[in-house]
Design an enzyme around this catalytic site. Structure first.
Site, PDB file in Angstrom:
ATOM      1  N   PHE A 158      -7.425  -0.128 -20.629  1.00  0.00           N
ATOM      2  CA  PHE A 158      -6.024   0.184 -20.899  1.00  0.00           C
ATOM      3  C   PHE A 158      -5.218  -0.176 -19.660  1.00  0.00           C
ATOM      4  O   PHE A 158      -5.480   0.341 -18.568  1.00  0.00           O
ATOM      5  CB  PHE A 158      -5.807   1.659 -21.242  1.00  0.00           C
ATOM      6  N   ASP A 246      -7.251  -1.956 -11.427  1.00  0.00           N
ATOM      7  CA  ASP A 246      -6.205  -1.080 -11.952  1.00  0.00           C
ATOM      8  C   ASP A 246      -6.528   0.355 -11.551  1.00  0.00           C
ATOM      9  O   ASP A 246      -7.401   0.994 -12.125  1.00  0.00           O
ATOM     10  CB  ASP A 246      -6.159  -1.231 -13.474  1.00  0.00           C
ATOM     11  N   LYS A 275       1.301   6.700 -11.599  1.00  0.00           N
ATOM     12  CA  LYS A 275       0.944   8.072 -11.956  1.00  0.00           C
ATOM     13  C   LYS A 275       0.955   9.008 -10.757  1.00  0.00           C
ATOM     14  O   LYS A 275       1.987   9.497 -10.339  1.00  0.00           O
ATOM     15  CB  LYS A 275      -0.403   8.085 -12.687  1.00  0.00           C
TER      16      LYS A 275
END
Length: 425
Positions: A158, A246, A275
């Protein structure tokens, strides 16, 4: 909105305070005015402190979602409150046509505490990954002489919701109805060396980068294998292609190390963060080593990226992680959590299969044969005062703030056991 509507929303009480909006009214407003892109649980959160939040009815919850691995310091942490207050009173935004200290200071902290040489700031993980994709493509054109470059990503990965990053995401369910997708991507099984080598051979002369999560979060909390990532790094070095990592969900201490790649014994050429970087204030970063720093003025930009406000808050998160020893706490509390969850697996083998994860990003894997799904466990947790989040149909994800205490982990385990036991009756 009319004055009448406003009055109906917030009626003064006898003590002069304003009564909270009823949850039914909140849900009605959402359904009427907000696009239905989320499957929301029927609670309306109002405030938080530490690892706890309260809804509009006053019910308290232990927060093991943390904004989906985002609220690094929990809620209303004094360091963040001070940073927000101080910066909003001085300079909260300025165009990137000018210099301002907080952005340079944050870039310095990230570079000095990673393998990177330079940083680019944006607003989110998707934007950071988009920047990494663009950087890899320019590198392919200008350094490798590739006119039609390919980037390999993993099945069940993702990487975001923009058109390029959703294409990079190796999950067909996210692609549905968004064709034509962006060309130049292909997918390989995660942790499968043979499949990796076959794909590298298939795209000989076109491959410019391999983009992977060190631990797949949305894909089911699947940790990377050290041998696999060692081979990826070796191939990238041999082929002079880029390794993009990532770190959006696993970085900033969540894995028990500052960066997830540190758990795998390798260094990327490019990596991304978001985040937890801002602790809940939107900010993203794409970082790279000097040899692939091929962007020039005008190649890439972000209006809000790295503004003084977001950078000042992110700096407070970075400094507090160090001063409060939160990365060590993530390791210790994560081990406590996994040990407790494994004990539940042993106690309820008909429903629970295994536990996996690093630090404070952990997954409770449900038995495929069980009729219980992750969303059922999450709903039962909410009923009993614990917020959790699914990571697929059969994995429950635990991503509390890095400030979580041993007592709070024990409390969460007790609630999970109560939820699982409730499925027995």
């Amino acid at each position: 909105m009319s004055p009448t509507t406003l009055e109906a929303q917030s009626q003064p009480q006898a003590d002069g305070n304003v009564a909270p909006i009823a949850i039914a009214d909140t849900i009605t407003e959402f359904n009427q005015y907000v696009m239905s892109t989320y499957a929301r649980f029927p609670i309306a959160l109002e405030r938080g402190e530490g690892c706890r939040v309260w809804d509009s009815t006053g019910k308290e919850y232990l927060d093991f979602v943390a904004g989906i691995a985002t609220c690094t310091l929990g809620h209303a942490h004094p360091a963040m409150v001070k940073a927000v207050t101080d910066q909003i009173q001085t300079l909260h935004h300025a165009s990137n046509l000018f210099y301002f200290a907080p952005q340079g200071q944050l870039a310095k902290w990230l570079v000095q505490n990673s393998c990177a040489d330079k940083a680019f700031f944006c607003n989110s993980g998707a934007e950071a990954n988009e920047g990494a994709i663009k950087l890899a493509r320019k590198y392919a054109h200008t350094k490798l002489g590739i006119d039609n470059p390919v980037i390999l990503t993993a099945n069940a990965s993702f990487h975001g919701r923009t058109l390029a990053t959703v294409t990079a995401t190796g999950q067909p369910k996210y692609h549905k109805n968004f064709a034509p997708l962006v060309s130049g991507f292909d997918y390989i099984p995660y942790n499968d060396i043979a499949a990796l080598e076959a794909a590298v051979q298939k795209y000989e002369g076109r491959l410019c980068a391999i983009m992977l999560e060190p631990l797949q979060g949305e894909g089911g909390v699947n940790p990377g294998d050290r041998a696999y990532f060692s081979r990826v790094r070796e191939i990238c070095d041999q082929k002079k292609i880029l390794l993009i990592i990532d770190e959006v969900q696993v970085g900033m201490g969540r894995s028990g190390m500052l960066w997830g790649y540190e758990n795998l014994g390798i260094q990327p050429d490019i990596f991304t963060s978001a985040k937890g970087l801002g602790g809940g204030i939107p900010i993203g970063a794409m970082m790279c080593k000097a040899h692939c720093d091929v962007f020039e003025a005008g190649d890439h930009a972000s209006t809000f990226g790295g503004n003084p406000f977001a950078c000042a808050v992110a700096l407070s998160v970075c400094d507090t992680m160090v001063s409060e020893n939160l990365i060590a706490n993530a390791r210790e509390r994560g081990q406590q959590l996994r040990t407790g969850l494994q004990a539940l697996c042993d106690r309820y083998p008909q429903h629970l299969a295994s536990v996996r994860g690093w630090g404070l990003i952990d997954g409770l894997v449900l038995q495929e044969a069980s009729n219980i799904q992750a969303r059922d466990v999450v709903a039962a947790g909410i009923e009993n005062g614990l917020l959790l989040v699914p990571a697929g149909v059969k994995v429950v994800r635990f991503v509390p703030p890095l400030t979580v205490s041993a007592a709070e982990v024990d409390q969460a385990l007790a609630i999970v056991e109560k939820a699982i036991a409730g499925f027995e009756s």
